[in-house]
Design an enzyme around this catalytic site. Structure first.
Site, PDB file in Angstrom:
ATOM      1  N   LYS A 145       5.915  50.451  68.180  1.00 19.42           N
ATOM      2  CA  LYS A 145       5.794  51.885  68.503  1.00 19.42           C
ATOM      3  C   LYS A 145       6.933  52.244  69.349  1.00 19.42           C
ATOM      4  O   LYS A 145       7.610  51.289  70.027  1.00 19.42           O
ATOM      5  CB  LYS A 145       4.372  51.980  69.302  1.00 19.42           C
ATOM      6  N   ARG A 193      -8.027  48.630  61.701  1.00 17.49           N
ATOM      7  CA  ARG A 193      -9.027  48.537  60.542  1.00 17.49           C
ATOM      8  C   ARG A 193      -9.199  47.144  60.042  1.00 17.49           C
ATOM      9  O   ARG A 193     -10.144  46.701  59.302  1.00 17.49           O
ATOM     10  CB  ARG A 193      -8.501  49.091  59.428  1.00 17.49           C
TER      11      ARG A 193
END
Length: 499
Positions: free
Chosen positions: A276, A350
Site C-alpha cells: 500500500k 477474502r
C-alpha cells in the site's frame, strides 16, 4: 472515561449535590416527575431557553449554572425532539448526549429517566444507560502525559433516576453485556499491531472462557493439516504465526444447530508484495475489525446468557512483504479444494475468509453464516461511511439484517450478486483469481469469491470498511473505532433466533 464511570439506578428524587440532567421535548415540555424534581426551577426553563435559542432539538443541551431552588451546581436540559415513536437507537443517543455533559472533573451526576409522556420504561432506561456507557469510552492507555490545558479526569458516579430500579437493574445486566462487548471490540481495534498480533489476539479471545465460552485455537500445524492454504498464504511473510480461533457459546437446546459469525482478522495489512501507499497505512492496524466484532459479539451473547447456540470464528494473520511472502501469480489451494490465483496480495481478507467459512460450514453445519470484514475500499466509494455493504444468498436473512440495522442504528444496504460479476474472477490458471482485475465492482467481486465457499447454507457478507474505522462520530461513539456490528448482530439474534 468508561473505567472511571460508576453507573447505578435509584428512585425518582431530587439530588442533593452534583449535576442534574433532565430531558424535554421540542416544545420544552418536561415530564411530571421531572417537574416535581425541578420545583421552581421548571418555571425558569422557558426564559433560559429563549436566551440560548434552545428549542429542544434532539441531542442539543441547555446548561443552567446554580439553578434556583435546587441543591445542584448545574442543571442540564437535553432535548429529545419529537418523542412520539422513539426507538431503542433513540434512547441510546439520548444516553450518549447525557454522557457528553458529564463533568470532566468528576463527581455525582443524576439523570432523570423521564419524558413528557411519562417515566421511561425499563427497556428504554437500559438503552439510555448503554448509550451513556458507550459515549464515555476512551482509549488512552498509552498516554503518559496530558497537555497543560487538559483538565484532570475524575471519576463520575452516574445515577439514573427511574420509576422502578429493580426492574431496570435486572434488564441492565443483560444490556450491559452487549455494551461491554462493543467496548471489547473497540479496545481490540484500537490496540497497535506491535501489541496485538495474531498470537496475542488469540490469547485475548481465549479470555472468553471465563464466561463459559468454549475456545479452540488452531495453530499453523493444525491449519496445514486441514489444508487451509489460502489463509496460511496470507500470513507466510510475517514473523508472527497465523491463528484461527473458534469460540462456541452453547446457550440453546442441546444438539440444536448453531448460528455462525466469522470475522476477518488481519492484525496489520501492509498489502504484502503489492504494498500500500504510506499515507494512512497506520490505520491498517484496524484491518481486524471484523474479528474484533465477532469476539465482542460472543462476549455479549455469553454475558447475557443468550438462549442460542452460536459459533464465532476468526482468522488471524499479518500481511507483510517479507522474502517468504506470497507473490502475484502464485496459486494457493483452499481447504475446500478450490484453487485461487493471486493477482494482488492486497486482496488478502477474502483468502482467509474462504478457508474459515468452509471450515465452519462443514464442521458445524450452522443455520446461517454471517461474515464481517473491512474488505474493500470500493464499498466506501459506493456507500460512504453511513451504511455497511450487505451481500447475501438468502432473502430472509438479508431482510432480517436490514431490520436489525434500522432498530440498532447500525445500518446495512444490500448490494447485488450475480453470475455476470462471477465471470470477472474466473482465472485462466486456477479455479478463480482473488480480484476482478478492474476498478469496477470491487466490493461485489470480493463477495462473489466468498460465495463460492458457503455452499447452500444461508449466508451474508458485511463489508464494514466504512463503518468500522474512522466513521463519523456519533452521540455514542467518539472513538476512532466504533465496535460496529456487535449491537446489530445481537439485535438480529434477539429478534429472530433466540428462544
Amino acid at each position: 472515561m468508561a473505567k472511571d464511570l460508576k453507573l447505578g439506578f435509584a428512585p425518582l428524587r431530587a439530588p442533593s449535590d452534583g449535576v442534574l440532567i433532565v430531558f424535554c421535548d421540542d416544545s420544552l415540555k418536561v415530564g411530571a416527575a421531572t417537574r416535581k424534581i425541578l420545583g421552581k426551577a421548571a418555571d425558569a426553563l422557558p426564559q433560559a431557553a429563549a436566551g440560548e435559542h434552545f428549542i429542544g432539538k434532539s441531542g442539543t443541551a441547555l446548561d443552567i449554572v446554580l439553578p434556583a431552588d435546587l441543591k445542584v451546581s448545574r442543571l442540564t436540559v437535553i432535548g429529545a425532539g419529537k418523542i412520539d415513536g422513539l426507538k431503542s437507537k433513540d434512547f441510546l443517543k439520548l444516553g450518549g448526549a447525557a454522557a457528553g455533559k458529564l463533568p470532566r472533573a468528576g463527581g455525582n451526576v443524576m439523570v432523570v429517566a423521564d419524558l413528557p409522556a411519562g417515566p421511561m420504561n425499563p427497556d428504554a432506561v437500559a438503552d439510555l444507560a448503554a448509550g451513556a456507557k458507550l459515549r464515555a469510552y476512551k482509549f488512552d492507555r498509552y498516554k503518559t502525559k496530558r497537555k497543560e490545558d487538559d483538565e484532570k479526569q475524575g471519576a463520575v458516579d452516574l445515577t439514573i433516576a427511574v420509576a422502578s430500579p429493580p426492574a431496570v437493574t435486572r434488564l441492565w445486566r443483560s444490556r450491559e453485556g452487549v455494551a461491554d462487548g462493543v467496548t471489547l471490540a473497540r479496545d481490540l481495534i484500537n490496540e497497535p499491531a506491535n501489541v496485538l498480533f495474531p498470537e496475542e489476539f488469540a490469547r485475548r479471545a481465549a479470555r472468553l472462557r471465563k464466561l463459559d465460552v468454549v475456545v479452540d485455537v488452531l495453530d499453523v500445524g493444525a491449519m496445514k493439516r486441514l489444508g487451509m492454504g489460502a489463509l496460511l498464504g496470507v500470513g507466510q511473510g510475517s514473523r508472527h504465526e497465523s491463528r484461527t480461533v473458534i469460540m462456541r457459546w452453547n446457550g440453546g437446546k442441546r444438539g440444536a444447530s448453531p448460528v455462525a459469525f466469522i470475522g476477518k482478522g488481519v492484525c496489520f495489512d501492509t498489502g504484502g508484495v503489492s504494498i500500500k501507499q504510506a499515507a494512512g497505512m497506520e490505520d491498517m492496524k484496524g484491518d481486524m475489525a471484523g474479528a474484533a466484532c465477532v469476539v465482542g459479539l460472543m462476549h455479549a451473547l455469553a454475558a447475557r446468557k443468550a438462549k442460542i447456540n452460536a459459533v464465532g470464528a476468526i482468522g488471524l494473520v499479518e500481511n507483510m512483504p517479507d522474502g517468504k511472502a506470497q507473490r502475484p501469480g502464485d496459486i494457493v489451494k483452499t481447504m475446500s479444494g478450490q484453487t485461487i490465483e493471486i493477482i494482488n496480495t492486497d486482496a488478502e481478507g477474502r483468502l482467509l475468509l474462504a478457508d474459515v467459512l468452509h471450515y465452519v460450514n462443514t464442521k458445524y453445519q450452522p443455520k446461517f453464516m454471517i461474515n464481517l470484514a473491512t474488505l474493500t475500499g470500493a464499498i466506501m466509494v459506493a456507500l460512504g461511511q453511513e451504511y455497511a455493504g450487505l451481500f447475501a444468498n438468502d432473502d430472509k436473512l438479508a431482510e432480517r439484517l436490514a431490520k436489525a440495522g434500522e432498530e440498532s442504528g447500525e445500518r446495512v444496504w444490500r448490494m447485488p450478486l450475480g453470475p455476470e460479476y462471477d465471470k470477472m474472477i474466473d482465472s485462466k490458471f486456477a479455479d478463480m483469481k482473488n480480484t476482478g482485475g478492474s476498478r469496477w465492482g470491487g466490493a461485489i467481486t470480493a463477495a462473489q469469491l466468498l460465495q463460492r465457499f458457503v455452499g447452500k447454507t444461508p449466508w451474508a457478507h458485511l463489508d464494514i470498511a466504512g463503518t468500522a474505522l474512522g466513521s463519523p462520530q456519533t452521540e455514542i461513539n467518539k472513538s476512532w473505532s466504533s465496535g460496529w456490528g456487535v449491537r446489530l448482530l445481537d439485535q438480529l439474534v434477539r429478534d429472530h433466533y433466540e428462544r
